[in-house]
Design an enzyme around this catalytic site. Sequence first.
Site, PDB file in Angstrom:
ATOM      1  N   GLN A   1     -18.796  -9.702   9.281  1.00  0.00           N
ATOM      2  CA  GLN A   1     -18.002  -8.680   8.582  1.00  0.00           C
ATOM      3  C   GLN A   1     -16.793  -8.291   9.435  1.00  0.00           C
ATOM      4  OE1 GLN A   1     -18.651  -7.559   5.404  1.00  0.00           O
ATOM      5  NE2 GLN A   1     -16.697  -6.493   5.584  1.00  0.00           N
TER       6      GLN A   1
ATOM      7  N   LYS B   1     -23.038  -6.147  -0.408  1.00  0.00           N
ATOM      8  CA  LYS B   1     -23.365  -7.583  -0.369  1.00  0.00           C
ATOM      9  C   LYS B   1     -24.885  -7.780  -0.392  1.00  0.00           C
ATOM     10  CE  LYS B   1     -19.016  -8.618   1.841  1.00  0.00           C
ATOM     11  NZ  LYS B   1     -18.238  -8.903   3.057  1.00  0.00           N
TER      12      LYS B   1
ATOM     13  N   ASP C   1     -17.549 -17.318   3.271  1.00  0.00           N
ATOM     14  CA  ASP C   1     -16.310 -16.571   3.038  1.00  0.00           C
ATOM     15  C   ASP C   1     -15.144 -17.544   2.867  1.00  0.00           C
ATOM     16  OD1 ASP C   1     -16.561 -13.836   2.815  1.00  0.00           O
ATOM     17  OD2 ASP C   1     -16.573 -13.469   4.978  1.00  0.00           O
TER      18      ASP C   1
END
Length: 288
Positions: free
Chosen positions: A98, A54, A121
């Site tokens: 995460q 990422k 997200d």
Amino acid sequence: MPAKLIDGKLVSSVLRAAIREEADAFAAKRGRRPGLAVVRVGDDPASVVYVRNKMRACDEVGFTSAVFVLPGDTSEEAVLSRIAGLNADPLYDGLLVQLPLPAHLDERRIISAVADSKDVDAFHRLDAGHLTLDGGNVLPCTPYGIMELLRYYEIPVRGRECVVVGRSLIVGRPMAALLLAADGTVTIAHSRTADLAAVTSRADILVSAVGRAGLITAGMVKPGAAVIDVGMNRDAQGKLCGDVDFAAVSEVAGYITPVPGGVGPMTVTMLMRNTLSAAQAASGQMPD
Ligand code: NAP
């Protein structure tokens, strides 16, 4: 005729170049770059790799980025306090935690502490009631990436039979919601589906998001269908593979995604797109 390959690496690089251009234009106008913050708790090896990917993508598209690593035994209150600080930090337009988190942390509580405006997200939108996914530019990354693949290869959705195998909150359900929003006629299959082959062989667009190598065989696919393989599995030799029997299904399908190099690269690219959208929305709310 063998199926046409849907090349996720190619589409990803095209989209990343466009995101880079928009990020440069944003920076020229606003005097700062779009920013993404990632919180990682502990040292789960897969998470370390995912987060590194990422960060690389952020560099590629010209975003400011930072990883905040907290020890694996960090208390829930300390994680929440770090999230509150990043929610308030104008350097970061996107904030993600995460997953998976260490077992002592309440994943749901922590994810929902991320500010709505920074939830790149799109996990907040996965809650029941948000599954229509109408409005807003930020969409769950994997299904969003699949919609972009269909768009790039000009595979129409409207009025067509779409079958999604798998009903997880992160992939299967939002995938079905996006296909429905694009006017597909959508069926969701899962582990309790009585006759999976009968359902999948109706599909013009077949998305498999299960996590079982070899699940989708040539006999389950309608000739000419677009077959999208989300699965990430290891075969007997330890090689990465999807849910679809790629060699055999390629002889029947019209389009097919490989694994690796299909859906995978798109997921991180759509995270970049969501971060840019969040930056644009945030700056739109601020006076010039
Ligand atoms: P998940 O939460 O484990 O969900 C799997 C789904 O498959 C469940 O709905 C399950 O049904 C269904 N299923 C299991 N066995 C089945 C069978 N024999 N026939 C039909 N359906 C069956 O997994 P996920 O998080 O959605 O991920 C799915 C796969 O995609 C995994 O391999 C994952 O690694 C991969 N993935 C890839 C990306 C990417 O960027 N490429 C992103 C996310 C996930 P029930 O609901 O009835 O149990």
